[in-house]
Design a protein around this motif. Structure first.
Motif, mmCIF file in Angstrom:
data_model
loop_
_atom_site.group_PDB
_atom_site.id
_atom_site.type_symbol
_atom_site.label_atom_id
_atom_site.label_comp_id
_atom_site.label_asym_id
_atom_site.label_seq_id
_atom_site.Cartn_x
_atom_site.Cartn_y
_atom_site.Cartn_z
ATOM 1 N N UNK A 73 4.452 14.807 -8.233
ATOM 2 C CA UNK A 73 5.651 13.990 -8.326
ATOM 3 C C UNK A 73 5.405 12.592 -7.778
ATOM 4 N N UNK A 74 4.595 12.578 -6.736
ATOM 5 C CA UNK A 74 4.453 11.341 -5.986
ATOM 6 C C UNK A 74 3.637 10.296 -6.729
ATOM 7 N N UNK A 75 2.706 10.746 -7.574
ATOM 8 C CA UNK A 75 1.781 9.782 -8.171
ATOM 9 C C UNK A 75 2.469 8.648 -8.942
ATOM 10 N N UNK A 76 3.316 8.955 -9.958
ATOM 11 C CA UNK A 76 3.918 7.830 -10.699
ATOM 12 C C UNK A 76 4.836 6.998 -9.818
ATOM 13 N N UNK A 77 5.551 7.675 -8.930
ATOM 14 C CA UNK A 77 6.498 6.963 -8.082
ATOM 15 C C UNK A 77 5.762 6.045 -7.105
ATOM 16 N N UNK A 78 4.702 6.583 -6.522
ATOM 17 C CA UNK A 78 3.922 5.767 -5.592
ATOM 18 C C UNK A 78 3.314 4.576 -6.323
ATOM 19 N N UNK B 275 4.576 3.057 -8.858
ATOM 20 C CA UNK B 275 5.661 2.085 -9.030
ATOM 21 C C UNK B 275 5.894 1.310 -7.737
ATOM 22 N N UNK B 276 5.928 2.044 -6.599
ATOM 23 C CA UNK B 276 6.173 1.374 -5.313
ATOM 24 C C UNK B 276 5.107 0.326 -5.031
ATOM 25 N N UNK B 277 3.859 0.716 -5.243
ATOM 26 C CA UNK B 277 2.769 -0.218 -4.928
ATOM 27 C C UNK B 277 2.866 -1.455 -5.810
ATOM 28 N N UNK B 278 3.078 -1.228 -7.098
ATOM 29 C CA UNK B 278 3.028 -2.339 -8.044
ATOM 30 C C UNK B 278 4.250 -3.243 -7.959
ATOM 31 N N UNK C 292 12.357 -1.750 -16.173
ATOM 32 C CA UNK C 292 12.054 -0.421 -15.636
ATOM 33 C C UNK C 292 11.929 -0.522 -14.124
ATOM 34 N N UNK C 293 11.188 -1.545 -13.680
ATOM 35 C CA UNK C 293 10.906 -1.678 -12.253
ATOM 36 C C UNK C 293 12.188 -1.780 -11.442
#
Lengths: 269, 272, 357
Positions: free
Chosen positions: A9-14, A16-19, B143-144
């Motif tokens: 779960x964390x991979x795509x969300x993380x 997004x957070x980083x980027x 999206x962001x």
């Protein structure tokens, strides 16, 4: 729960957070350390603590407070009454719907409604009150801001009220409590989390309102958001704009911590 | 049910709600009214005309922009809903409170940052990565900034779901994916819908971020209206807004009733 | 779950159907090919019929994108990632863009119609020999006022704005250079003044204007003045002609203490792809017939002397918008004061805005 499923779960969300969160914050902090001529400096931070910006911060807080208070005052009863209607989900959607119409257009409509020869003034005149200056006043600014933010307050309060067990009210009334006592001692405490969420959703963006400050308040109200917009788009003093942004992020974090309402819950196993 | 109490306050309470709705819709009716004005401006109603509606349909560029706006809104809210649900699940699964709070703080940064900052920093970011400004950059940006609002909408539903349910399902032999699709997702569905609609709202409403990250002739309605406003808004924009408004209201009501016939209305099934 | 999946599938299907619709519309309009010219201009700053005519004449497809401030435009061009072939910045922005190497030099041989431009608009200080820019429109900053709301009073000077009769009657444009500029002008200083004492004096004088100022607004100033929401406005000349077109009670004056003279010129940004197309477009716009048509539509003053000859007498003979050279000599063009000074102007303007509280 195994570590594996958590990571998935964390991979795509993380990512997004980083980027889109960490990288922009890093960019903003980076820019805040340069003055208008591109030299490395901390002067932006010392400039922020001058009377002009301090006054601006105070007035931003004051207006954000007013906007939040009035939003809550109007949204709470509305949300409560909505939960009592028949097609409540539909009505809720209809509360959100006006925010899909372009804000600038609605602002222009308010210019027409509130103008000296506008509909509201015409109504006031027929009631014998006489024409008032509505546009470019604190009243019109707070009114339109509340108008913009009200769905964001109604939604969480509505959800909190929905979660509440209605038999609690009956119990309270059966035990002889007045309507006011029931509200104060039973309903409000049970929905406090929704109220907090709503206040956060209104107060923090209200600190950084812009466009409305010009269109509706005629620049009589200057918020931190207006100043940031000016610095980014007019002065091109990105350093100072970024510095104010850093402060807003810090203020936001403080508010989140102070009103932190993560419900305590058991972590499974 | 407490029907007695409701009927006692019926009149007064309905008046209040009606007042709220009147105020919420007043500017929209104002825009609609003047979309029929032959006078050409949002004051002094001179006479009835449909000229502005004709103008909307003759303006291909405007129609393209409307479609672009819808595409961006739909795609960005669908994708950000998926990403946001994953995010909410991720936050829920993290065991340490500290990490959880940190994730939430990061999550909320974009909600509270002024649009101008988001726009400017995204512009720099896209330039660094080398994404050409246009459809892709606008979609990514939307999206962001929609993801956190979905997370905020979904998370409370996840949290209110007691973990004993999941444990029970697991004990009864459900696989992990079964737990997700048969227990968790149906339960948090109202949150997902709320998140989707809020994302749609944010996307349709956004001006400042799009303004920064668009380019090469690509435009959304908000940006186009803003640049047309320089000469005073043409009433064809009013006509367009009226059409969009009617379309969405039919869509919303239609969706709601179709949904209600097929299922219980979203949200109500949550209550025990 | 099924409902969720259904909804998402529906959303994606609708979205892709719409993309296909855009594609159809685009190709029916001919935007699909590479034969396009991207123009980056102020909103509604060209007669759309001229674009259609240019498309017909040149066989190019025009993509018209707009900006609302020089700064926003420069940010976009500076960051790259865009391909604008022609843009129309104001004079101080041109000198700034020149400094930052954002412009391509212009070959005058490719612009035979340049001969139609009045010489007083060529070879100006912000772009010697017009190496990088070609005149598009010009104008002044002045006061629009409504004599019928002021008992027939004729405003003549900046200092009239301080008259107590104008209490809560003035709308100002939201521009630091314009407002600080007329503050300086009212004290008979140059609007390019950088001396701190003069600037402070101007700011202090402006703060005493506060009771008369109703609002500081953007483009909506035109609508507000035409609707008689206030009696007086400080605006650009082109906006003034537009307001007067809508409400005939209004009049425009360039104050006697002096004011700003501005120019918007066409340039080719360094990001241009279709440079030949850009020349074609510029030459097309320099044609007297086209320039006259454009001036009539937009309402700003054209620098094209042969276009002026074609324009109806009531436009070309209007000295409020086509002031005689003796008058324009008294007016000043904004100099690029440098980033730091501009930031200082903005800070003073901010203090002026805050003073009202």
């Amino acid at each position: 729960m195994s570590v594996k499923s958590r990571n998935l779960y964390l991979i795509p969300y993380a990512a997004w957070i980083v980027l889109f969160v960490v990288a922009p914050i890093a960019l903003i902090v980076y820019y805040s350390l340069f003055d208008i001529e591109g030299k490395f400096t901390f002067s932006n931070y010392s400039d922020f603590f001058t009377p002009v910006y301090m006054r601006m911060t105070l007035s931003s807080f004051w207006y954000a407070f007013l906007i939040t208070a009035f939003s809550l005052l109007i949204a709470y009863p509305a949300a409560y009454l909505l939960t009592r209607t028949k097609h409540k989900q539909l009505w809720l959607l209809l509360i959100i719907l006006p925010s899909w119409i372009n804000l600038l257009l609605k602002a222009y409509a308010f210019l027409g409604l509130f103008g000296t020869y506008g509909i509201v003034n015409a109504a006031l005149e027929t009631f014998g009150i006489g024409r008032q200056q509505i546009l470019f006043t604190d009243f019109s600014f707070v009114f339109v801001s509340v108008y913009i933010f009200i769905p964001f307050m109604i939604l969480p309060v509505f959800n909190a009220l929905e979660k509440m067990n209605p038999s609690l009210i009956d119990a309270s009334r059966d035990l002889g409590a007045s309507a006011w006592t029931t509200f104060r001692r039973v309903v409000f405490p049970l929905t406090i989390n929704g109220v907090k969420a709503g206040c956060q959703a209104v107060f923090i963006p209200a600190l950084s309102l812009f466009m409305i400050t010009r269109l509706i308040a005629g620049n009589r109200v200057i918020t931190l958001g207006t100043a940031i917009e000016q610095h980014f788009l007019v002065t091109q003093d990105w350093g100072m704009g970024a510095t104010i942004a850093v402060f807003l992020v810090v203020i936001m974090a403080l508010i989140m911590v102070l009103t932190g309402n993560r419900p305590k819950r058991e972590v499974s196993r | 049910m407490a029907s007695q109490r409701i009927s006692r306050g019926w009149k007064w309470s309905n008046l209040y709600l009606i007042a709220v709705f009147v105020v919420l819709y007043a500017p929209i009716f104002f825009l609609t009214l003047y979309s029929f004005n032959s006078g050409g401006a949002m004051h002094d109603f001179e006479g009835f005309t449909l000229e502005w509606y004709k103008e909307v349909f003759a303006d291909t560029r405007l129609l393209i922009i409307v479609l672009n706006t819808l595409v961006i809104a739909l795609l960005s809210s669908a994708l950000s809903t998926i990403l946001g649900v994953l995010g909410a699940l991720a936050i829920q699964h993290v065991r340490r409170r500290r990490t959880q709070n940190m994730l939430l703080a990061f999550n909320n940064v974009l909600i509270v940052s002024p649009d101008v900052i988001i726009g400017a920093s995204f512009l720099i970011l896209f330039t660094i990565i080398g994404i050409k400004l246009g459809f892709v950059s606008v979609l990514l940006a939307h999206i962001a900034f929609s993801v956190p609002i979905v997370v905020i909408m979904v998370l409370p539903k996840l949290e209110e779901m007691s973990s004993t349910w999941i444990d029970a399902a697991r004990d009864l032999g459900a696989s992990r994916s079964d737990v997700l699709t048969k227990v968790i997702l149906p339960y948090i569905r109202p949150g997902i819908f709320a998140g989707f609609f809020m994302a749609l709202t944010y996307s349709l409403d956004d001006f400042a971020v799009t303004f920064f990250v668009t380019g090469n002739g690509y435009s959304t309605l908000a940006v186009e209206i803003y640049s047309r406003a320089r000469q005073g808004i043409s009433l064809s924009i009013n006509a367009l807004s009226t059409l969009i408004f009617l379309f969405t209201i039919i869509l919303v009501i239609g969706y709601y009733f179709i949904n209600q016939r097929g299922n219980r209305p979203p949200g109500t099934e949550v209550q025990q | 779950m099924k409902q969720l999946v259904r909804m998402f599938i529906a959303v994606f299907v609708v979205a892709f159907a719409l993309v296909y619709g855009v594609h159809l519309l685009n190709s029916s309009e001919g935007y699909a090919g590479s034969n396009t010219l991207t123009i980056y201009n102020w909103g509604d700053y060209i007669d759309p019929d001229l674009i259609t005519e240019f498309e017909k004449e040149s066989g190019l497809k025009v993509i018209y994108q707009t900006f609302d401030s020089n700064e926003a435009m420069m940010t976009k061009i500076e960051q790259g990632g865009t391909t604008f072939d022609v843009s129309v910045p104001s004079e101080y922005a041109i000198s700034k863009m020149k400094e930052e190497n954002l412009l391509l030099p212009i070959d005058h041989n490719k612009l035979p119609n340049l001969a139609h431009i009045d010489e007083r608009f060529l070879n100006l200080s912000f772009d010697p020999n017009n190496e990088y820019s070609i005149p598009y429109f010009w104008g002044t900053v002045g006061i629009v006022y409504n004599p019928s709301m002021l008992d027939g009073w004729q405003i003549k000077s900046w200092n009239d704005l301080w008259d107590p009769r104008l209490r809560n009657q003035i709308l100002l444009v939201d521009g630091a250079r314009e407002v600080i500029g007329f503050g300086l002008n009212s004290l008979h200083y140059s609007l390019n003044d950088t001396e701190e004492a003069h600037l402070q004096e101007a700011k202090n004088k402006l703060s005493t204007l506060t009771p008369n100022v109703k609002a500081i607004v953007g483009d909506e100033i035109k609508m507000l003045l035409a609707n008689e929401e206030a009696a007086v406005g400080v605006v650009w000349s082109g906006d003034a002609s537009e307001i007067m077109g809508e409400n005939e009670n209004l009049d425009y004056v360039v104050p006697e203490e002096g004011s700003n003279l501005w120019f918007d010129n066409m340039v080719i940004p360094k990001t241009a792809r279709n440079i030949e197309g850009a020349y074609k477009f510029m030459n097309f716009m320099l044609d007297p017939e086209h320039a006259a048509q454009n001036a009539e539509y937009v309402g700003y003053s054209t620098p094209n002397k042969d276009a002026l000859a074609i324009l109806p007498e009531d436009i070309s003979g209007d000295e409020r918008f086509y002031p005689v050279p003796e008058l324009t000599e008294k007016l000043e063009v904004y100099r690029n004061l440098g980033k730091r000074m501009l930031a200082h102007y903005n800070e003073l303007f901010l203090e002026f805005k805050m003073h009202r509280k």
